[in-house]
Write a protein that holds these residues in place. Structure first.
Motif, PDB file in Angstrom:
ATOM      1  N   LEU A 164       0.840  -1.168  -0.130  1.00  0.00           N
ATOM      2  CA  LEU A 164      -0.067  -0.132   0.086  1.00  0.00           C
ATOM      3  C   LEU A 164       1.367   1.710   0.226  1.00  0.00           C
ATOM      4  O   LEU A 164       0.474   2.294  -0.394  1.00  0.00           O
ATOM      5  N   GLU A 165       1.362   1.219   0.906  1.00  0.00           N
ATOM      6  CA  GLU A 165       3.051   2.772   1.140  1.00  0.00           C
ATOM      7  C   GLU A 165       3.386   2.579  -0.082  1.00  0.00           C
ATOM      8  O   GLU A 165       3.466   3.261  -0.893  1.00  0.00           O
ATOM      9  N   GLU A 166       3.619   1.949  -1.133  1.00  0.00           N
ATOM     10  CA  GLU A 166       4.223   1.924  -3.051  1.00  0.00           C
ATOM     11  C   GLU A 166       3.137   2.599  -3.150  1.00  0.00           C
ATOM     12  O   GLU A 166       3.948   3.396  -4.214  1.00  0.00           O
ATOM     13  N   THR A 167       2.533   2.832  -3.436  1.00  0.00           N
ATOM     14  CA  THR A 167       1.632   3.671  -4.045  1.00  0.00           C
ATOM     15  C   THR A 167       0.723   4.633  -3.625  1.00  0.00           C
ATOM     16  O   THR A 167      -0.452   5.405  -4.187  1.00  0.00           O
ATOM     17  N   SER A 168       0.774   4.963  -2.086  1.00  0.00           N
ATOM     18  CA  SER A 168       0.403   6.369  -1.394  1.00  0.00           C
ATOM     19  C   SER A 168       0.965   7.516  -1.613  1.00  0.00           C
ATOM     20  O   SER A 168       2.162   7.050  -1.628  1.00  0.00           O
ATOM     21  N   HIS A 169       0.636   8.867  -1.842  1.00  0.00           N
ATOM     22  CA  HIS A 169       1.293   9.938  -1.414  1.00  0.00           C
ATOM     23  C   HIS A 169       1.121  10.768   0.031  1.00  0.00           C
ATOM     24  O   HIS A 169       1.875  11.367   0.109  1.00  0.00           O
ATOM     25  N   GLN A 170       0.731  10.181   0.670  1.00  0.00           N
ATOM     26  CA  GLN A 170       0.283  10.796   1.547  1.00  0.00           C
ATOM     27  C   GLN A 170       0.173   9.538   2.896  1.00  0.00           C
ATOM     28  O   GLN A 170      -0.960   8.259   2.167  1.00  0.00           O
ATOM     29  N   ILE A 171       0.365   9.047   3.988  1.00  0.00           N
ATOM     30  CA  ILE A 171       0.589   8.518   5.323  1.00  0.00           C
ATOM     31  C   ILE A 171      -0.087   8.510   6.720  1.00  0.00           C
ATOM     32  O   ILE A 171       0.652   9.332   7.122  1.00  0.00           O
ATOM     33  N   VAL A 172      -0.755   8.447   6.880  1.00  0.00           N
ATOM     34  CA  VAL A 172      -1.506   9.652   8.393  1.00  0.00           C
ATOM     35  C   VAL A 172      -1.821   8.097   9.123  1.00  0.00           C
ATOM     36  O   VAL A 172      -2.690   6.548   8.948  1.00  0.00           O
ATOM     37  N   GLY A 173      -1.466   8.632  10.060  1.00  0.00           N
ATOM     38  CA  GLY A 173      -1.324   7.200  11.063  1.00  0.00           C
ATOM     39  C   GLY A 173      -1.013   7.167  13.031  1.00  0.00           C
ATOM     40  O   GLY A 173      -0.315   8.456  12.945  1.00  0.00           O
ATOM     41  N   LEU A 174      -2.017   6.496  13.170  1.00  0.00           N
ATOM     42  CA  LEU A 174      -1.242   6.500  15.234  1.00  0.00           C
ATOM     43  C   LEU A 174      -0.593   5.137  15.667  1.00  0.00           C
ATOM     44  O   LEU A 174      -1.096   4.153  15.130  1.00  0.00           O
ATOM     45  N   PHE A 175       0.665   5.669  15.810  1.00  0.00           N
ATOM     46  CA  PHE A 175       1.585   4.774  16.053  1.00  0.00           C
ATOM     47  C   PHE A 175       1.498   4.192  17.200  1.00  0.00           C
ATOM     48  O   PHE A 175       1.708   5.450  18.428  1.00  0.00           O
ATOM     49  N   PRO A 200       6.691   9.982   1.103  1.00  0.00           N
ATOM     50  CA  PRO A 200       5.778   9.786   0.799  1.00  0.00           C
ATOM     51  C   PRO A 200       5.571  10.517   1.648  1.00  0.00           C
ATOM     52  O   PRO A 200       6.378  10.779   2.763  1.00  0.00           O
ATOM     53  N   LEU A 201       3.952  11.516   1.507  1.00  0.00           N
ATOM     54  CA  LEU A 201       3.735  13.058   3.466  1.00  0.00           C
ATOM     55  C   LEU A 201       3.176  11.844   4.102  1.00  0.00           C
ATOM     56  O   LEU A 201       3.138  10.386   4.272  1.00  0.00           O
ATOM     57  N   ILE A 202       4.027  12.396   5.314  1.00  0.00           N
ATOM     58  CA  ILE A 202       3.411  11.136   6.657  1.00  0.00           C
ATOM     59  C   ILE A 202       3.246  11.735   7.960  1.00  0.00           C
ATOM     60  O   ILE A 202       3.753  13.039   7.785  1.00  0.00           O
ATOM     61  N   ALA A 203       2.400  11.692   8.115  1.00  0.00           N
ATOM     62  CA  ALA A 203       1.663  12.308   9.405  1.00  0.00           C
ATOM     63  C   ALA A 203       1.950  10.962  10.418  1.00  0.00           C
ATOM     64  O   ALA A 203       1.147  10.551  10.537  1.00  0.00           O
ATOM     65  N   SER A 204       2.105  11.769  11.534  1.00  0.00           N
ATOM     66  CA  SER A 204       2.428  10.406  12.647  1.00  0.00           C
ATOM     67  C   SER A 204       2.106  11.420  13.931  1.00  0.00           C
ATOM     68  O   SER A 204       2.476  12.024  14.252  1.00  0.00           O
ATOM     69  N   LEU A 205       0.852  10.677  14.645  1.00  0.00           N
ATOM     70  CA  LEU A 205       1.273  11.098  15.362  1.00  0.00           C
ATOM     71  C   LEU A 205       1.366   9.347  16.880  1.00  0.00           C
ATOM     72  O   LEU A 205       1.400   8.679  16.637  1.00  0.00           O
ATOM     73  N   VAL A 206       1.820  10.463  17.638  1.00  0.00           N
ATOM     74  CA  VAL A 206       2.783   9.248  18.719  1.00  0.00           C
ATOM     75  C   VAL A 206       2.120   9.615  20.398  1.00  0.00           C
ATOM     76  O   VAL A 206       1.911  10.913  20.417  1.00  0.00           O
ATOM     77  N   LEU A 259      10.407  17.006  15.426  1.00  0.00           N
ATOM     78  CA  LEU A 259       9.506  17.762  15.621  1.00  0.00           C
ATOM     79  C   LEU A 259       9.917  19.557  15.929  1.00  0.00           C
ATOM     80  O   LEU A 259       9.428  20.371  15.282  1.00  0.00           O
ATOM     81  N   ARG A 260      11.368  19.934  16.280  1.00  0.00           N
ATOM     82  CA  ARG A 260      11.623  20.691  16.853  1.00  0.00           C
ATOM     83  C   ARG A 260      12.176  21.758  15.248  1.00  0.00           C
ATOM     84  O   ARG A 260      12.128  22.613  14.843  1.00  0.00           O
ATOM     85  N   ASP A 261      12.780  20.771  13.826  1.00  0.00           N
ATOM     86  CA  ASP A 261      12.760  20.835  12.907  1.00  0.00           C
ATOM     87  C   ASP A 261      12.511  19.401  11.704  1.00  0.00           C
ATOM     88  O   ASP A 261      13.473  18.776  11.982  1.00  0.00           O
ATOM     89  N   PRO A 262      11.876  20.188  11.235  1.00  0.00           N
ATOM     90  CA  PRO A 262      10.656  18.794  10.296  1.00  0.00           C
ATOM     91  C   PRO A 262      11.014  18.337   8.922  1.00  0.00           C
ATOM     92  O   PRO A 262      11.279  19.879   8.519  1.00  0.00           O
ATOM     93  N   PRO A 263      11.662  17.769   8.718  1.00  0.00           N
ATOM     94  CA  PRO A 263      12.096  17.591   6.823  1.00  0.00           C
ATOM     95  C   PRO A 263      10.403  18.031   6.446  1.00  0.00           C
ATOM     96  O   PRO A 263       9.847  17.888   6.612  1.00  0.00           O
ATOM     97  N   ILE A 264      11.118  17.856   5.248  1.00  0.00           N
ATOM     98  CA  ILE A 264       9.702  18.593   4.446  1.00  0.00           C
ATOM     99  C   ILE A 264       9.050  17.054   4.040  1.00  0.00           C
ATOM    100  O   ILE A 264       9.675  16.222   4.013  1.00  0.00           O
ATOM    101  N   GLY A 265       7.417  17.298   4.857  1.00  0.00           N
ATOM    102  CA  GLY A 265       7.268  16.360   4.088  1.00  0.00           C
ATOM    103  C   GLY A 265       6.304  15.311   5.673  1.00  0.00           C
ATOM    104  O   GLY A 265       6.252  14.383   5.721  1.00  0.00           O
TER     105      GLY A 265
END
Length: 302
Positions: free
Chosen positions: A91-102, A159-165, A207-213
């Motif tokens: 699924l990650e191979e064809t995704s442009h964004q991944i949002v998740g709670l990990f 891909p863009l990634i938004a990680s909820l921790v 968090l302090r200096d996030p890379p692009i995406g």
């Protein structure tokens, strides 16, 4: 259920076939032999070139999965960690964004040192003895190969990634380190806690200096017991809900994950992610919060 207009994608049938074969610990030639077909025919099937529904029915019987799951109709149930993480890779191979709670953080954002420690932890968690130990060891190596392929693909495609921790997961991670059991030597526990400290500092730096995406949010409230990920692709979104964990006291042995594109499930989890994100610590505020957790719970400071 999925929308009735959702097309059946033959390439994804082949991907599921491969994932479940791996999850059952079957080499391609083993499955081909059980099906009474050539290795070349199975290779074509795993590429989505499936000529007859009878072939799929036989495959589903041998692999012990339902035909709807193999077809991707409705909810796809996955009962092994190897099959689940292979599906994540696909699924990650064809995704442009991944949002998740990990917990304690998205595996894709961990270091290479984390991989080496995770392998060690999974091996120390093996309870089988005698003739049962070799298959368990092989399963760990297969899983680590799948995870390495996931991380390599992420670093290549970005891909863009938004990680909820979860902050509670971070606290336990700092207190115990990455462990498969708690009867370890003190020096092993100390090393694992130092490695957890290094990973937590890496999260803080994101968090302090996030890379692009890359976006990270620290959630302070009680969170669901299972993790979830939303894969956003050009023409659809896919939800994966999983009891399998790669964090403190990982679970790759028992559980049933599910994968679906059902609108109701996606809307509910999109809403959960949005609510948690709005209340999460982000940026410098999140980094300061992690620094406080490090001072309170990391090795040498607690």
């Amino acid at each position: 259920m999925q929308e009735s207009s959702a097309p059946i994608r033959f390439s994804e049938i082949g991907e599921r076939l491969r994932a479940f074969r791996m999850g059952r610990g079957l080499a391609p030639e083993d499955l081909a032999g059980r099906l009474g077909i050539s290795r070349a025919a199975l290779y074509r099937a795993e590429k989505g070139q499936i000529p007859k529904i009878e072939t799929l029915t036989r495959i589903s019987d041998v692999l012990g999965v339902s035909l709807p799951t193999l077809l991707g109709v409705g909810i796809e149930y996955v009962d092994t960690a190897i099959a689940f993480f292979e599906r994540m890779r696909q699924l990650e191979e064809t995704s442009h964004q991944i949002v998740g709670l990990f917990g304690p953080i998205s595996y894709l954002l961990t270091s290479d040192t984390y991989d080496a420690t995770l392998r060690e932890v999974l091996i120390e968690g093996i309870t089988e003895t005698g003739s049962g130990r070799a298959p368990a060891l092989n399963a760990v190596e297969t899983l680590m190969d799948v995870l390495a392929a996931r991380k390599a693909a992420y670093r290549r495609k970005r891909p863009l990634i938004a990680s909820l921790v979860s902050s509670a997961d971070i606290e336990r991670f700092l207190l115990h380190g990455l462990v498969g059991r708690h009867d370890l030597l003190p020096e092993t526990i100390a090393r694992r806690r130092r490695e957890a400290l290094a990973e937590t500092r890496a999260i803080r730096d994101l968090l302090r200096d996030p890379p692009i995406g890359v976006q990270v949010g620290i959630v302070r409230e009680t969170i669901p017991a299972t993790s979830f990920q939303i894969f956003r692709q050009p023409d659809r979104a896919v939800l994966a809900i999983s009891p399998f964990r790669l964090g403190e006291q990982p679970n790759v042995r028992v559980g049933a994950a599910l994968i679906t594109s059902a609108p109701e499930a996606l809307e509910l989890h999109e809403s959960i992610a949005q609510q948690l994100w709005q209340r999460a610590f982000r940026g410098s505020e999140g980094a300061d919060y992690l620094d406080d957790l490090i001072r309170r719970y990391s090795i040498g400071t607690s």
